[in-house]
Design an enzyme around this catalytic site. Structure first.
Site, mmCIF file in Angstrom:
data_model
loop_
_atom_site.group_PDB
_atom_site.id
_atom_site.type_symbol
_atom_site.label_atom_id
_atom_site.label_comp_id
_atom_site.label_asym_id
_atom_site.label_seq_id
_atom_site.Cartn_x
_atom_site.Cartn_y
_atom_site.Cartn_z
ATOM 1 N N LYS A 96 20.377 73.293 44.715
ATOM 2 C CA LYS A 96 19.851 73.841 43.549
ATOM 3 C C LYS A 96 21.219 73.994 42.626
ATOM 4 C CE LYS A 96 16.735 75.455 40.737
ATOM 5 N NZ LYS A 96 15.912 76.724 41.169
ATOM 6 N N HIS A 97 21.288 73.316 41.667
ATOM 7 C CA HIS A 97 22.476 73.378 40.586
ATOM 8 C C HIS A 97 23.730 72.647 41.389
ATOM 9 C CE1 HIS A 97 20.166 74.799 37.225
ATOM 10 N NE2 HIS A 97 20.033 76.024 38.085
ATOM 11 N N ASN A 151 34.787 79.017 45.280
ATOM 12 C CA ASN A 151 35.314 79.440 46.669
ATOM 13 C C ASN A 151 34.044 79.588 47.504
ATOM 14 O OD1 ASN A 151 38.197 79.927 46.536
ATOM 15 N ND2 ASN A 151 37.684 81.669 45.393
ATOM 16 N N HIS A 158 35.445 71.593 43.350
ATOM 17 C CA HIS A 158 35.147 72.214 42.063
ATOM 18 C C HIS A 158 34.384 71.847 41.098
ATOM 19 C CE1 HIS A 158 39.478 73.555 43.216
ATOM 20 N NE2 HIS A 158 39.001 74.680 42.734
#
Length: 538
Positions: A289-290, A432, A538
């Protein structure tokens, strides 16, 4: 070199009287050439293209008749001649150009139909160095660029998909094409040669192992125009690079509407993650999800892997992406379709499973034919303002890492298996990243936080929420292991994981406070291993 200051207005309509056809991809060639011939267009051609046109019974003139020079050097030299380039580049309404054409017997070429040696296809098939070099086209790009530059008078066609539109334009304008169409085709032509050169320069960089060449080019071919991008006010398109890596770009869409920008991003993340688990090692499932996993698990079957993955965060799984590393069968399909899912992607699917998914008309089903190789070399590219960040794909594998036990207690075999599993998942969680795992399944995931301790807390909190939904007496993080994508800068993140019930930890190590973190682990009696490899995402 001086640039001409002449400004000759481009005519709107240019009648097509003579066409040069030189194509590697002969899709639609004969039909197009036949239609041109019926319109009274004289056909010029080269090599195999000329033979194909002649064998179809159409009148065709060989380019060597125009140049007065035969093809030589195995066809390497045939169109690099003033008789060709003069016909493409001449400004017809310029008196000096017209005089030069007449003096040297140069005939105007009004339409150039050219596509290139299949360098991209040859490269994708892993051809050797010499074969790749021989498939670098020289004359084709030169003619395309010449015709495109002189679009005021010349129509350039580089894609068989444009044949129909060109014929429609000729029929609508009595054998002529308007300037607007010529401009659009010229723009396509320059994009094509740019993409071609980008493929060649990229291949050279790989073949010669040049990690950071002074100039770097990237190109793609439009696959889908999206309704919008990440948000409705953003325009977007999906371009494919030609890399034959199994995944969302190469998959077959069996049903459902076209994928959105976010669907493609999330489906790519899901399949790349599940491809970390070799099919030979057993079924695995990832729910995304996302772009972050909300559940990952391995199991004895696709169904069990899915059910174990779903336990981690049933709430977030709603409207997510499900990826499998094995064939989608009927049992798994029935379970997955019990909730709203956007996309299912797997190497294959049974006929029965496809029929079950077909009952959900908005659910997309994609098959890839194979898993992506997590160890394969490759590049990732990200845009920033004014530039591109380019790096090698993160293809480090935990199974190939030299794990170092740094605590007094060593992990058990069961813990060690779960530690490897958790670290494999953490590689695909936004930094993180903190991943709790137990018995080959994630039981808590914390992603994308500015503080590692916050990721540990969020992951533990999600496990508590999941336990409440499932009616369990305690969260599944009790007796779990935990993975961190980067080192713990302080002991607080580790202490949060211990408080959540973790009994073993895997992390890269390398912090200035490693001794402090190891001491905290020893005091709690838990095991810790260092990988020496970080997995920031990231």
């Amino acid at each position: 070199m001086a640039v001409s200051s002449k400004r000759v207005p481009a005519p709107d309509l240019v009648t097509i009287r003579r066409a040069l056809l030189s194509v590697s991809d002969k899709q639609g060639l004969i039909e197009f050439a036949t239609a041109l011939s019926k319109l009274g267009v004289e056909l010029l051609s080269t090599g195999g293209t000329a033979r194909a046109i002649a064998e179809a019974g159409l009148p065709v003139r060989d380019v060597s008749d125009v140049t007065g020079f035969p093809e030589i050097m195995d066809g390497r030299v045939k169109t690099l001649h003033p008789g060709v380039h003069g016909g493409l580049l001449a400004i017809r309404d310029d008196a000096e150009h017209a005089e030069a054409m007449q003096k040297h017997g140069i005939v105007p070429i009004d339409l150039a139909v050219i596509n290139l040696y299949p360098f991209e296809e040859v490269r994708a098939k892993g051809a050797d160095y010499e074969t790749s070099v021989e498939n670098i086209d020289i004359g084709g790009p030169a003619m395309i660029r010449a015709a495109a530059k002189n679009h005021a008078y010349v129509t350039i066609v580089t894609d068989p998909e444009d044949y129909g539109a060109v014929l429609e334009g000729l029929e609508a304008h009595s054998g002529a094409l308007p300037l607007a169409a010529r401009k659009e085709l010229a723009a396509k032509a320059y994009a094509r040669t740019a993409a071609y050169d980008a493929a060649i320069s990229g291949w050279f960089a790989e073949a010669l192992d040049l990690p950071a060449p002074r100039h770097r080019s990237f190109a793609g071919k439009l696959k889908t125009v999206m309704r919008y991008g990440e948000n409705p006010h953003q325009q977007a398109g999906f371009y494919v690079t030609g890399e034959h890596r199994p995944g969302v770009a190469t998959a077959t869409l069996h049903q459902g509407k076209a994928l959105s920008y976010n669907n493609i991003n999330d489906t790519d993340a899901a399949f790349e993650l599940v491809s970390e688990f070799a099919a030979a090692s057993g079924p695995a499932c990832a729910i995304i999800k996302h772009a972050n996993p909300c559940g990952v698990a391995v199991g004895p079957s696709a169904l069990e892997a899915y059910r174990k993955a779903l336990v981690c965060d049933q709430t977030s799984a709603f409207g997510g992406i499900v990826a499998l590393n094995t064939e989608l069968d009927a049992e798994a399909a029935r379970a997955i379709t019990e909730i709203f899912i956007e996309v299912i992607i797997a190497p294959s699917a049974t006929e029965e499973a496809m029929a079950i998914v077909a009952a959900k008309k908005n659910l997309r089903l994609m098959t890839t034919g194979a898993l992506a190789d997590p160890a394969a070399a490759g590049m990732t590219v990200r845009s920033v303002a004014g530039g591109l960040l380019v790096q090698n794909r993160d293809n480090a594998l935990v199974d190939q890492m030299d794990l170092k036990i740094v605590t007094k207690r060593a992990p058990s075999e069961t813990e060690l298996a779960d530690l490897r599993f958790a670290f494999r998942v953490a590689k695909h969680v936004k930094s993180n990243a903190i991943v709790y795992a137990k018995h080959g399944a994630t039981v808590g995931i914390g992603a994308g936080q500015m503080s590692r301790v916050d990721s540990a807390r969020i992951a533990a909190r999600k496990a508590i929420d999941a336990a409440e939904v499932l009616g369990l007496p305690e969260p599944l993080t009790r007796g779990s292991v935990v993975a961190s994508d980067a080192f713990f800068p302080f002991a607080d993140g580790l202490l949060t994981a211990i408080e959540a019930g973790a009994t073993a930890v895997i992390q890269p190590g390398g912090s200035m406070r490693d001794d402090e973190v190891i001491a905290a682990a020893d005091e709690a009696g838990i095991a810790m291993v260092f990988t020496g490899v970080r997995h920031f995402r990231h």
